[in-house]
Design a protein around this motif. Structure first.
Motif, PDB file in Angstrom:
ATOM      1  N   PRO A 332      15.390  41.497  26.644  1.00 54.77           N
ATOM      2  CA  PRO A 332      15.849  41.225  25.277  1.00 54.77           C
ATOM      3  C   PRO A 332      16.542  42.442  24.663  1.00 54.77           C
ATOM      4  O   PRO A 332      16.165  43.592  24.913  1.00 54.77           O
ATOM      5  N   ASN A 333      17.572  42.175  23.878  1.00 49.91           N
ATOM      6  CA  ASN A 333      18.293  43.210  23.124  1.00 49.91           C
ATOM      7  C   ASN A 333      18.808  44.337  24.016  1.00 49.91           C
ATOM      8  O   ASN A 333      18.739  45.505  23.671  1.00 49.91           O
ATOM      9  N   ASN A 334      19.332  43.958  25.161  1.00 51.49           N
ATOM     10  CA  ASN A 334      19.819  44.961  26.108  1.00 51.49           C
ATOM     11  C   ASN A 334      21.122  44.510  26.734  1.00 51.49           C
ATOM     12  O   ASN A 334      21.218  43.414  27.293  1.00 51.49           O
ATOM     13  N   SER A 335      22.131  45.354  26.625  1.00 53.47           N
ATOM     14  CA  SER A 335      23.413  45.149  27.299  1.00 53.47           C
ATOM     15  C   SER A 335      23.861  46.511  27.801  1.00 53.47           C
ATOM     16  O   SER A 335      23.774  47.501  27.068  1.00 53.47           O
ATOM     17  N   GLU A 336      24.325  46.583  29.041  1.00 48.54           N
ATOM     18  CA  GLU A 336      24.612  47.874  29.660  1.00 48.54           C
ATOM     19  C   GLU A 336      26.112  48.144  29.731  1.00 48.54           C
ATOM     20  O   GLU A 336      26.927  47.222  29.662  1.00 48.54           O
ATOM     21  N   THR A 337      26.461  49.407  29.874  1.00 51.21           N
ATOM     22  CA  THR A 337      27.855  49.797  30.109  1.00 51.21           C
ATOM     23  C   THR A 337      28.182  49.634  31.584  1.00 51.21           C
ATOM     24  O   THR A 337      27.431  50.077  32.450  1.00 51.21           O
ATOM     25  N   HIS A 338      29.322  48.995  31.870  1.00 55.60           N
ATOM     26  CA  HIS A 338      29.750  48.798  33.249  1.00 55.60           C
ATOM     27  C   HIS A 338      31.157  49.367  33.437  1.00 55.60           C
ATOM     28  O   HIS A 338      32.111  48.875  32.824  1.00 55.60           O
TER      29      HIS A 338
END
Length: 441
Positions: A332-338
């Motif tokens: 939850p509430n997590n998005s990463e840099t790619h």
């Protein structure tokens, strides 16, 4: 995952005789930034493929041109070999860049991290960004350079501060909550002793989860006014790639449009050239996702997630738009840099944005005047990045997240274009999969 084991380096391509660059400097230096794990790549790969899933974790050290630091007292299992972890050894001294007061230095900075997005700072000194991925940039000044795995930058730094002391060089992790100590180096003013530490503490790191300044830097990178390669005004194909995290048959995988990439045993280029249609899936992966109904800010079950080694076939010399869309992970509430890297091409970076890409309105905001050309570009948390490229290089080319573990877990794909224009393949590349029987003297 060979890069994490040390398979990397820099190649500097000089200008042809008689050509000059749109900036001047006195000295040229090369700096490679990296992260370092104590576990081998084999151990990491086994964990990523295991049920239950074993994440690689955060790196133990950050390296500045091959040198880092580690608190030996934190070893859970003491090493059996004397001197392996010895912070007093001269071999463990930090990287030092010796500079002459008043001179300007070109620093060619490369990030070859396995996982980490980084900030790079030189205490008390501004940096002027002049080049990115081999293309000249309209110069802009930063005190902190954000750099992602696979990217290269040239910055100009003038040694114009108090020459009686030395200054810190630091690298810090951003976009992930850091447990790794900062990478430290010394900006060493000649004739100060190289082992003389700065009289200050290292400068503070940027707030690791504050995306806005990183997005602002990405948007600031434009082509130099005298070196603009104008992109085609429109594309013939648009492919939208939704980056998601999925569970497939019990394994944790990264996916694009709910398809997790796997590699066949037979190399694509040979299979395509020799028409070995049975060695990989002939069904192409999806060109998009249900953008109207998909909520990128929530954890999604993604029940239709699958794996495939199918490829995207592009018409030769066509213009293709790629939209990279980030979303929430399985947490939850997590998005990463790619950081996405394209083999065989440079692409125009048409724009970045926060939130979900609006295919009706966001293309109207594309920069078609002076977009920078790159080969690696970040897609920021809960954001999107738009690219355009010409499919003008015959072959089969990978497009993938440059984070080692993410690509291993399926975050990538292959573009095939102009295969009929590829010449006869050399026998020396045969040997994998069904290529063993294709040797023809």
């Amino acid at each position: 995952m060979q890069r994490a084991a040390g398979l990397y380096g820099s190649i500097i391509v000089s200008l042809p005789d008689g050509q000059s660059e749109p900036f001047t400097y006195d000295y040229d230096r090369n700096i490679i930034l990296n992260d370092w794990y104590h576990k081998s790549t084999y151990e990491q790969a086994v964990g990523l493929s295991s049920i239950p899933f074993q994440w690689v974790g955060e790196p133990q050290s950050l390296l500045i041109h091959g040198r880092g630091r580690f608190n030996c007292s934190s070893l859970t299992t003491p090493t059996l070999e004397n001197g392996v972890c010895n912070t007093t050894s001269p071999d463990c001294s930090p990287f030092r860049l010796i500079v002459v007061p008043g001179k300007t230095y070109r620093l060619r900075i490369s990030s070859l991290t396995s996982l980490s997005a980084l900030s790079f700072q030189i205490e008390g000194h501004n940096m002027t960004v002049v080049e990115a991925d081999g293309h000249y940039v309209q110069p802009f000044i930063v005190s902190n350079l954000f750099i992602y795995s696979g990217e290269t930058y040239s910055v100009l730094v003038k040694a114009d501060q108090d020459p009686t002391r030395n200054y810190w060089i630091t690298s810090n992790i951003v976009s992930r909550q850091p447990t790794t100590p900062p990478g430290l180096g010394i900006f060493n003013y000649y004739p100060n002793h190289p082992r003389r530490s700065p009289p200050t503490i290292p400068p503070p790191a940027p707030i690791w989860n504050y995306t806005q300044p990183r997005l602002v830097q990405s948007q600031a990178i434009k082509a130099h006014q005298d070196y603009i390669h104008t992109p085609p005004s429109r594309s013939e194909r648009v492919i939208v790639f939704l980056n998601t995290q999925n569970r497939i048959n019990g394994n944790v995988r990264w996916s694009v449009n709910n398809v997790s990439f796997t590699l066949p045993h037979t190399p694509y280029l040979i299979a395509l050239k020799e028409n070995l249609t049975h060695v990989f899936d002939q069904n192409p992966p999806p060109n998009g996702y249900d953008f109207m109904n998909y909520d990128i800010f929530k954890v999604q079950e993604n029940k239709n997630a699958t794996s495939s080694n199918g490829i995207y076939r592009l018409n030769f010399n066509s213009t293709v738009d790629i939209i990279l869309q980030n979303a929430n992970t399985m947490n939850p509430n997590n998005s990463e840099t790619h950081p996405w890297h394209l083999h065989g091409h440079d692409f125009w970076v048409l724009g970045y944005g926060a939130g979900k890409f609006d295919m009706f309105n966001d293309p109207k905001k594309y920069n078609l005047v002076n977009p920078i050309m790159k080969n690696t570009v970040p897609v920021h948390p809960y954001g999107w990045t738009a690219l355009r490229f010409k499919a003008d290089n015959p072959g089969a080319w990978a497009f993938h997240c440059h984070i080692e573990s993410h690509f291993y877990m399926g975050m990538g794909m292959v573009f095939a274009e102009g295969i009929e224009k590829v010449g006869k393949l050399p026998s020396t590349i045969m040997g994998c999969g069904e290529t063993q029987g294709l040797y023809r003297p």
